[in-house]
Design an enzyme around this catalytic site. Sequence first.
Site, PDB file in Angstrom:
ATOM      1  N   ASP A  13       0.700  -1.296  -0.096  1.00  0.00           N
ATOM      2  CA  ASP A  13      -0.025  -0.017  -0.018  1.00  0.00           C
ATOM      3  C   ASP A  13       1.003   1.317   0.146  1.00  0.00           C
ATOM      4  O   ASP A  13       0.404   2.370   0.556  1.00  0.00           O
ATOM      5  CB  ASP A  13      -0.855  -0.057   1.329  1.00  0.00           C
ATOM      6  N   GLY A  15       1.668   3.151  -2.865  1.00  0.00           N
ATOM      7  CA  GLY A  15       1.622   3.766  -3.917  1.00  0.00           C
ATOM      8  C   GLY A  15       2.290   3.552  -5.166  1.00  0.00           C
ATOM      9  O   GLY A  15       2.589   4.241  -5.826  1.00  0.00           O
ATOM     10  N   HIS A  41      -4.080  -1.382  -6.214  1.00  0.00           N
ATOM     11  CA  HIS A  41      -3.304  -0.382  -6.746  1.00  0.00           C
ATOM     12  C   HIS A  41      -4.228   0.775  -7.181  1.00  0.00           C
ATOM     13  O   HIS A  41      -4.824   0.584  -8.283  1.00  0.00           O
ATOM     14  CB  HIS A  41      -2.226  -0.548  -7.968  1.00  0.00           C
TER      15      HIS A  41
END
Length: 425
Positions: A13, A15, A41
């Site tokens: 998580d 990015g 995503h």
Amino acid sequence: MSNCAIVGINWGDEGKGRMVDLLTEDYDVVVRFQGGGNAGHTIVTDQGKFALHLLPSGIFRDGVINILGNGVAVDPENLLDEIKQVTDKGVKIDSSNLKISDRASILMPWHRDLDGLEEARLADKKYGSTKQGIAPFYSDKYQKKTILAGELLYREDAKAHLLDIMEWKNLILTKVYGAEPYTEEMIDQWLDDYAERIKPFICDTGSLLKEANEAGKKIMFEAQLGSLRDLDYGIYPYTTSSNTTAAFAPIGSGYPGAKIDRILGVVKAYSTCVGEGPFVCEMFGEEAEKLRQEGAEYGAKTGRPRRVGPIDIVATSYGIEVQAATEIALTKLDVLSYLDKIPVCTAYMLNDEKITRFPFTAAQYRATPVIEYLDGWKTDISGIREWNDLPKEAQAYVEYIEKAVNCPITYVSVGPERESIIIRK
């Protein structure tokens, strides 16, 4: 030629999707090389906000070929649902820009069933699965109890193979868990509804990647989750069931001879964690809830509130080492703009000793964070695009992290949109 892997440095998580989407402007092929529909995503484009789970994050770029490699858990049901969600917003997806490796194993409905049943059996000892069938799938793959995507091109052979596997699966479903068995009619229905529809995407992607590489085209390898969820190097057993590291990218992509020139590790400006397992720097109470709200920290796939904490230098340094990262993208720096003082976990205390080396999983439960504070900037930075325009406190925060983890930070993200980025090259 410059092949690149974009990987997560922490618990996932971070990015990665927004960085893949940003950088694919300069790449010809994007390959997902591991994991499955448990990915989340999140990407923001002119066409809207998307949460991708199986689709590679280059799908929004015209002219980019997107590949699900042989290391991916290909779930036809979820993939087709995701394709519809994306194409309904005007994004083109067909066999020209999406390819599935004929050597990729297929995740079946019984994998999702078994995932949920086992988590229920474990109760308070559960691993924190997304219940997408990932662990049962990879277990079956290594037991040679899956079918390959290429088999779906030969329906009668695929059906015969599935019926053999189904007989074995039904023993587990009924005898171990007391669940309902699968039937031949259900297999026929699945083949009609899902297998037939993904057949146009299936091909020899290994040859495609080899030819692209020999033609001087640039390949990007997209990972799911992060270093600390890697099956071998993460916080086992609270990991995923595949290798999330850049070193696995050539194997899981379908092109084992690939050379990766650049490894971009993605790090969030603070720490988040979805699922179970040790999380030394975790915040609690009002402080945690405020950070969670400011960062909208809820799982893209599950909607679960993410556990949050300050950036963890110990875990991040380890993650960079595991990935052999050559550079870092620091994301969501803008989220910290509300803080007067910004906490940083600089070390752990373990057995009355200050340590900076990430410890074995069992020891992490006994570790406590050492927290230092840096000055905040208390102003909105989401519109800033140049490094020199950042407040000096924000610059100091980035430079502190860069020095502490000993890896250059070349991108600083100040928002989810493509253009919300500061490049420090």
